[in-house]
Design a protein around this motif. Structure first.
Motif, mmCIF file in Angstrom:
data_model
loop_
_atom_site.group_PDB
_atom_site.id
_atom_site.type_symbol
_atom_site.label_atom_id
_atom_site.label_comp_id
_atom_site.label_asym_id
_atom_site.label_seq_id
_atom_site.Cartn_x
_atom_site.Cartn_y
_atom_site.Cartn_z
ATOM 1 N N ILE A 77 -29.882 -15.164 46.012
ATOM 2 C CA ILE A 77 -29.733 -16.325 46.894
ATOM 3 C C ILE A 77 -31.054 -17.082 46.987
ATOM 4 O O ILE A 77 -31.071 -18.329 46.971
ATOM 5 C CB ILE A 77 -29.233 -15.874 48.283
ATOM 6 N N GLN A 78 -32.152 -16.366 47.062
ATOM 7 C CA GLN A 78 -33.459 -17.021 47.116
ATOM 8 C C GLN A 78 -33.713 -17.816 45.835
ATOM 9 O O GLN A 78 -34.248 -18.927 45.874
ATOM 10 C CB GLN A 78 -34.581 -15.998 47.334
ATOM 11 N N LYS A 79 -33.329 -17.250 44.685
ATOM 12 C CA LYS A 79 -33.498 -17.983 43.420
ATOM 13 C C LYS A 79 -32.662 -19.258 43.425
ATOM 14 O O LYS A 79 -33.109 -20.311 42.968
ATOM 15 C CB LYS A 79 -33.097 -17.100 42.240
ATOM 16 N N ILE A 80 -31.450 -19.155 43.962
ATOM 17 C CA ILE A 80 -30.577 -20.338 44.026
ATOM 18 C C ILE A 80 -31.221 -21.400 44.912
ATOM 19 O O ILE A 80 -31.252 -22.581 44.570
ATOM 20 C CB ILE A 80 -29.176 -19.943 44.554
ATOM 21 N N ARG A 81 -31.751 -20.986 46.043
ATOM 22 C CA ARG A 81 -32.375 -21.932 46.977
ATOM 23 C C ARG A 81 -33.635 -22.558 46.401
ATOM 24 O O ARG A 81 -34.052 -23.635 46.825
ATOM 25 C CB ARG A 81 -32.677 -21.233 48.293
ATOM 26 N N HIS A 82 -34.225 -21.897 45.436
ATOM 27 C CA HIS A 82 -35.418 -22.452 44.789
ATOM 28 C C HIS A 82 -35.072 -23.215 43.512
ATOM 29 O O HIS A 82 -35.944 -23.541 42.726
ATOM 30 C CB HIS A 82 -36.433 -21.342 44.492
ATOM 31 N N GLY A 83 -33.777 -23.443 43.280
ATOM 32 C CA GLY A 83 -33.386 -24.329 42.191
ATOM 33 C C GLY A 83 -33.006 -23.655 40.883
ATOM 34 O O GLY A 83 -32.980 -24.309 39.840
ATOM 35 N N ALA A 84 -32.677 -22.380 40.899
ATOM 36 C CA ALA A 84 -32.281 -21.702 39.654
ATOM 37 C C ALA A 84 -30.928 -22.237 39.189
ATOM 38 O O ALA A 84 -30.070 -22.606 39.986
ATOM 39 C CB ALA A 84 -32.202 -20.200 39.886
ATOM 40 N N SER A 85 -30.734 -22.259 37.890
ATOM 41 C CA SER A 85 -29.468 -22.726 37.316
ATOM 42 C C SER A 85 -28.535 -21.532 37.090
ATOM 43 O O SER A 85 -28.942 -20.374 37.191
ATOM 44 C CB SER A 85 -29.737 -23.433 35.987
ATOM 45 N N VAL A 86 -27.275 -21.839 36.781
ATOM 46 C CA VAL A 86 -26.284 -20.786 36.513
ATOM 47 C C VAL A 86 -26.746 -19.933 35.336
ATOM 48 O O VAL A 86 -26.654 -18.700 35.381
ATOM 49 C CB VAL A 86 -24.890 -21.415 36.242
ATOM 50 N N GLU A 87 -27.270 -20.579 34.304
ATOM 51 C CA GLU A 87 -27.731 -19.849 33.128
ATOM 52 C C GLU A 87 -28.881 -18.902 33.475
ATOM 53 O O GLU A 87 -28.942 -17.770 32.980
ATOM 54 C CB GLU A 87 -28.156 -20.824 32.019
ATOM 55 N N ASP B 19 -18.776 -16.333 36.244
ATOM 56 C CA ASP B 19 -17.988 -16.573 37.452
ATOM 57 C C ASP B 19 -18.781 -16.194 38.718
ATOM 58 O O ASP B 19 -18.747 -16.913 39.717
ATOM 59 C CB ASP B 19 -16.673 -15.782 37.404
ATOM 60 N N GLU B 20 -19.494 -15.073 38.649
ATOM 61 C CA GLU B 20 -20.317 -14.664 39.804
ATOM 62 C C GLU B 20 -21.414 -15.697 40.066
ATOM 63 O O GLU B 20 -21.654 -16.078 41.216
ATOM 64 C CB GLU B 20 -20.980 -13.309 39.548
ATOM 65 N N ALA B 21 -22.089 -16.124 39.017
ATOM 66 C CA ALA B 21 -23.175 -17.085 39.160
ATOM 67 C C ALA B 21 -22.661 -18.402 39.739
ATOM 68 O O ALA B 21 -23.278 -18.980 40.641
ATOM 69 C CB ALA B 21 -23.856 -17.319 37.822
ATOM 70 N N VAL B 22 -21.512 -18.878 39.254
ATOM 71 C CA VAL B 22 -20.934 -20.135 39.747
ATOM 72 C C VAL B 22 -20.533 -19.986 41.214
ATOM 73 O O VAL B 22 -20.787 -20.869 42.042
ATOM 74 C CB VAL B 22 -19.733 -20.561 38.870
ATOM 75 N N LEU B 23 -19.904 -18.870 41.573
ATOM 76 C CA LEU B 23 -19.493 -18.637 42.956
ATOM 77 C C LEU B 23 -20.700 -18.626 43.897
ATOM 78 O O LEU B 23 -20.684 -19.269 44.945
ATOM 79 C CB LEU B 23 -18.728 -17.315 43.055
ATOM 80 N N LEU B 24 -21.742 -17.906 43.487
ATOM 81 C CA LEU B 24 -22.947 -17.856 44.326
ATOM 82 C C LEU B 24 -23.605 -19.235 44.437
ATOM 83 O O LEU B 24 -24.115 -19.597 45.503
ATOM 84 C CB LEU B 24 -23.932 -16.821 43.784
ATOM 85 N N MET B 25 -23.580 -20.000 43.375
ATOM 86 C CA MET B 25 -24.144 -21.355 43.412
ATOM 87 C C MET B 25 -23.351 -22.225 44.393
ATOM 88 O O MET B 25 -23.932 -22.999 45.144
ATOM 89 C CB MET B 25 -24.131 -22.003 42.031
ATOM 90 N N ARG B 26 -22.015 -22.081 44.391
ATOM 91 C CA ARG B 26 -21.205 -22.883 45.304
ATOM 92 C C ARG B 26 -21.432 -22.483 46.756
ATOM 93 O O ARG B 26 -21.415 -23.317 47.643
ATOM 94 C CB ARG B 26 -19.717 -22.726 44.954
ATOM 95 N N LEU B 27 -21.622 -21.188 46.980
ATOM 96 C CA LEU B 27 -21.817 -20.715 48.341
ATOM 97 C C LEU B 27 -23.214 -21.053 48.893
ATOM 98 O O LEU B 27 -23.349 -21.382 50.063
ATOM 99 C CB LEU B 27 -21.602 -19.191 48.414
ATOM 100 N N HIS B 28 -24.211 -20.948 48.048
ATOM 101 C CA HIS B 28 -25.585 -21.037 48.539
ATOM 102 C C HIS B 28 -26.413 -22.174 47.951
ATOM 103 O O HIS B 28 -27.568 -22.368 48.348
ATOM 104 C CB HIS B 28 -26.317 -19.720 48.272
ATOM 105 N N GLY B 29 -25.856 -22.891 47.019
ATOM 106 C CA GLY B 29 -26.622 -23.960 46.392
ATOM 107 C C GLY B 29 -25.954 -25.296 46.542
ATOM 108 O O GLY B 29 -25.078 -25.509 47.395
#
Length: 128
Positions: free
Chosen positions: A93-103, A114-124
């Protein structure tokens, strides 16, 4: 000649008396000034003792506060470690908040797409 001698002796005597009076007056004046200066020094000593006492009290309070801060810091660190271990996704989640991409999430965190996309939608801001 004796009258001249007596006149000189009287003059010397008057001069000596005047000088003694002047010296006595100067001595009294200096003695008074010395007393004033001694009073000032005594007051300064009292002020310094008070300041020293205040500095020691402040130092002990600072040491106490320092110990409290160390304790709080240790508790905060333990809390953060417990929180991270309780939620394994915190680092992600911290990586997502700092701008990490799905890749990046897939590569760095071993997530499927699918996990990466879901986490991005929830927290990014959305899928990258």
């Amino acid at each position: 000649m004796t009258s001249l001698f007596l006149i000189v002796l009287a003059h010397v005597t008057v001069t000596v008396v005047v000088m003694l009076l002047w010296l006595a007056r100067t001595y009294t004046k200096l003695k008074g000034e010395l007393q004033v200066l001694q009073n000032i020094v005594q007051k300064n000593d009292q002020y310094l003792a008070g300041l020293s006492s205040s500095a020691l009290a402040a130092d002990s309070r600072l040491a106490f506060i320092d110990e409290q801060l160390k304790g709080l810091s240790a508790k905060l660190s333990a809390f953060q470690q417990n929180e991270q271990s309780a939620n394994p996704y915190n680092a992600i989640i911290q990586k997502i908040r700092h701008g990490a991409s799905v890749e990046e999430l897939m590569r760095d965190c071993s997530l499927c797409r699918d996990e990466a996309v879901l986490l991005m939608r929830l927290h990014g801001s959305g899928p990258g």
